[in-house]
Write a protein that holds these residues in place. Structure first.
Motif, PDB file in Angstrom:
ATOM      1  N   LEU A   1     -10.549  -2.277  -0.007  1.00  0.00           N
ATOM      2  CA  LEU A   1     -10.975  -2.695   1.335  1.00  0.00           C
ATOM      3  C   LEU A   1     -11.344  -4.172   1.400  1.00  0.00           C
ATOM      4  O   LEU A   1     -11.303  -4.779   2.480  1.00  0.00           O
ATOM      5  CB  LEU A   1     -12.173  -1.849   1.789  1.00  0.00           C
ATOM      6  CG  LEU A   1     -11.935  -0.326   1.863  1.00  0.00           C
ATOM      7  CD1 LEU A   1     -13.226   0.397   2.200  1.00  0.00           C
ATOM      8  CD2 LEU A   1     -10.851  -0.018   2.888  1.00  0.00           C
ATOM      9  N   ILE A   2     -11.734  -4.749   0.259  1.00  0.00           N
ATOM     10  CA  ILE A   2     -12.194  -6.141   0.276  1.00  0.00           C
ATOM     11  C   ILE A   2     -11.352  -7.052  -0.622  1.00  0.00           C
ATOM     12  O   ILE A   2     -11.678  -8.214  -0.815  1.00  0.00           O
ATOM     13  CB  ILE A   2     -13.674  -6.249  -0.154  1.00  0.00           C
ATOM     14  CG1 ILE A   2     -13.878  -5.621  -1.551  1.00  0.00           C
ATOM     15  CG2 ILE A   2     -14.587  -5.605   0.864  1.00  0.00           C
ATOM     16  CD1 ILE A   2     -15.274  -5.809  -2.100  1.00  0.00           C
ATOM     17  N   SER A   3     -10.267  -6.521  -1.181  1.00  0.00           N
ATOM     18  CA  SER A   3      -9.442  -7.325  -2.085  1.00  0.00           C
ATOM     19  C   SER A   3      -8.065  -7.558  -1.485  1.00  0.00           C
ATOM     20  O   SER A   3      -7.615  -6.826  -0.602  1.00  0.00           O
ATOM     21  CB  SER A   3      -9.303  -6.641  -3.440  1.00  0.00           C
ATOM     22  OG  SER A   3      -8.617  -5.415  -3.298  1.00  0.00           O
ATOM     23  N   LYS A   4      -7.421  -8.572  -1.975  1.00  0.00           N
ATOM     24  CA  LYS A   4      -6.061  -8.887  -1.547  1.00  0.00           C
ATOM     25  C   LYS A   4      -5.123  -8.617  -2.716  1.00  0.00           C
ATOM     26  O   LYS A   4      -5.120  -9.340  -3.704  1.00  0.00           O
ATOM     27  CB  LYS A   4      -5.967 -10.346  -1.126  1.00  0.00           C
ATOM     28  CG  LYS A   4      -6.821 -10.686   0.098  1.00  0.00           C
ATOM     29  CD  LYS A   4      -6.704 -12.159   0.437  1.00  0.00           C
ATOM     30  CE  LYS A   4      -7.587 -12.510   1.633  1.00  0.00           C
ATOM     31  NZ  LYS A   4      -7.517 -13.954   1.963  1.00  0.00           N
ATOM     32  N   ILE A   5      -4.343  -7.565  -2.586  1.00  0.00           N
ATOM     33  CA  ILE A   5      -3.442  -7.175  -3.653  1.00  0.00           C
ATOM     34  C   ILE A   5      -2.003  -7.242  -3.170  1.00  0.00           C
ATOM     35  O   ILE A   5      -1.684  -6.779  -2.065  1.00  0.00           O
ATOM     36  CB  ILE A   5      -3.756  -5.749  -4.144  1.00  0.00           C
ATOM     37  CG1 ILE A   5      -5.175  -5.689  -4.695  1.00  0.00           C
ATOM     38  CG2 ILE A   5      -2.769  -5.311  -5.224  1.00  0.00           C
ATOM     39  CD1 ILE A   5      -5.578  -4.329  -5.189  1.00  0.00           C
TER      40      ILE A   5
END
Length: 490
Positions: free
Chosen positions: A178-182
């Protein structure tokens, strides 16, 4: 700032220990592991590698101290071993250092794996490493968290302990999405290389199931005697009379006692008098110390009217049942005793009737999941685990051991009859559900009619998946190593 980070890692390590029995604070997993992912991405990137090592060391020391503080208890059972309690602290330090070294090496060379995948991979690789170095210590097992819920048996049955540990930790890390950019491409690769094999194995296991319609029942009685290990010759005589009287009064077909419940050193001829009091078609299972040709064995005896079958423990406890490098470590003789037990060499299977057999497991052998099931015993009807947990104290140890046994029922898809001298004794069905159990440190008994049948077991696919996971980890490490030094040259 360093002090705050140290406190943070100490807290995260402690909270991780609360995921395990007897606490099972499972929601904490969805806080601890996303927090670790966040720290790795936001804090670790700006600090030195040596600081990373020490922060992870603080996490590991906090986790192992909370999870394994009970291992000091065996040293306080006898007066002559009390002064060696520091050995337990040494084990925690060694485990913590190994944890930190592996984590730091993986982190240093990681150039490709997103943190959300990196965390469960490195934790499970560490779990695997503990099971193979020195004499192996697979007690630290994240699948143990699954034993809180029998609904999780599907994953354990199909994929085994190691892969189940990975899947569990991966689920704990999911909130970090929800808070990471993958990169979406990386997720696709992950699904192909991680989940596709699991789906194939699940389908294969389903299609290869045999027809196991024939069900049988056995009438069992479990005797939890709660004997004190500090015993004299006179007490041994009294205990033997009690065992004989209990057997004489029992109407069960199968009577189970705990590890080393038969007092003294057992000669097979000594058991003839026990055979005489057995009723027709009655069997007694009891643990004792056997001596043969000057060698000592920790033995499970299976005794009926006409036969005495025995199984000698194969996986011995270092510093408990034998002293490694005795010539050089003679000062620890007070802990392990003046002689070493010898490893058994018989197959791990006992046949007790027409089409009925069980897998004998003595004490902490139950944690070595990959050494228990094989070609000779995979279709056995049930498992018998005899133990004596009086060495483990009154708090975490006996309950962790109990739930590790529950884990094997789930994983091997077999009922387990667990008999502990002092508890917790119990019976699990093939899904790990606790049918009945005793209380700790109480003299007690259980009478039950147990339903058994030959259930499928997927030990071969567990073996393949475990090796697949290790190969993938090594392959990823090699790719990262190449990428790391490629960038360094540039």
């Amino acid at each position: 700032k360093n002090k705050l980070n140290t406190i943070l890692f100490l807290l995260l390590g402690f909270f991780t220990s609360l995921l395990f029995p007897p606490y099972f604070f499972i929601p904490l997993g969805f806080i601890v592991f996303p927090a670790l992912c966040l720290i790795i991405d936001k804090i670790f990137i700006n600090i030195s590698k040596i600081k990373i090592f020490f922060y992870i060391l603080f996490f590991a020391i906090s986790f192992f101290t909370s999870f394994l503080f009970w291992i000091q208890n065996p040293f306080f059972v006898f007066d002559e071993t009390k002064n060696f309690f520091y050995v337990s602290a040494l084990l925690i330090v060694i485990l913590s250092i190994i944890f930190s070294i592996i984590f730091a090496i993986f982190y240093k060379y990681n150039q490709l794996i997103p943190t959300i995948f990196f965390v469960p991979i490195v934790f499970v690789f560490i779990e695997f490493t503990y099971s193979i170095i020195f004499y192996g210590f697979p007690w630290i097992n994240f699948s143990l968290i699954s034993s809180s819920n029998s609904m999780l048996a599907f994953s354990l049955k199909n994929f085994g302990t190691l892969i189940n540990s990975y899947l569990l930790l991966q689920v704990f890390c999911l909130p970090y999405l929800l808070i990471s950019k993958i990169n979406k491409q990386i997720i696709v690769y992950f699904i192909i290389f991680a989940f596709t094999p699991l789906l194939i194995v699940s389908l294969y296991n389903y299609l290869s199931q045999s027809n196991f319609e024939k069900k049988q029942k056995i009438n069992v009685e479990i005797l939890q005697l709660n004997f004190d290990p500090n015993k004299s010759i006179e007490e041994n005589k009294t205990r033997l009379k009690k065992i004989y009287k209990t057997i004489d009064n029992s109407k069960a077909d199968y009577i189970f006692f705990g590890e080393n419940n038969y007092p003294g050193i057992v000669n097979l001829n000594d058991l003839n008098s026990l055979q005489k009091i057995l009723k027709k078609n009655q069997t007694v299972v009891i643990g004792g110390t056997r001596k043969e040709k000057g060698k000592y064995f920790n033995t499970l005896f299976n005794i009926n009217k006409s036969d005495i079958i025995y199984f000698d423990k194969k996986i011995l406890v270092p510093f408990g049942e034998f002293l490694p490098f005795r010539k050089f470590l003679n000062l620890f003789q007070k802990i392990s005793g003046p002689f070493d037990f010898t490893e058994g060499n018989t197959q791990r299977i006992i046949t007790i009737g027409r089409d009925i057999s069980y897998i004998p497991i003595i004490c902490y052998e139950i944690i070595f999941y990959w050494k228990l099931i094989n070609y000779y015993n995979y279709d056995s009807n049930f498992i018998v685990n005899i133990t004596n947990d009086i060495w483990f104290g009154d708090h975490l140890g006996p309950y962790q051991h109990f739930y590790l046994t529950k884990l094997r029922a789930m994983e091997f898809n077999k009922p387990i009859i667990r008999i502990s001298n002092n508890g917790v004794s119990g019976i699990f069905d093939k899904n790990g559900k606790i049918i009945t159990n005793t209380l700790l440190n109480k003299e007690d008994k259980i009478n039950l009619t147990l339903k058994i049948n030959k259930s499928p077991n997927y030990y071969k696919s567990h073996y393949i998946l475990k090796n697949y996971f290790i190969i993938v980890c090594l392959f990823l490490f090699l790719l990262n190593f190449i990428e790391f030094y490629g960038k360094k040259r540039i």
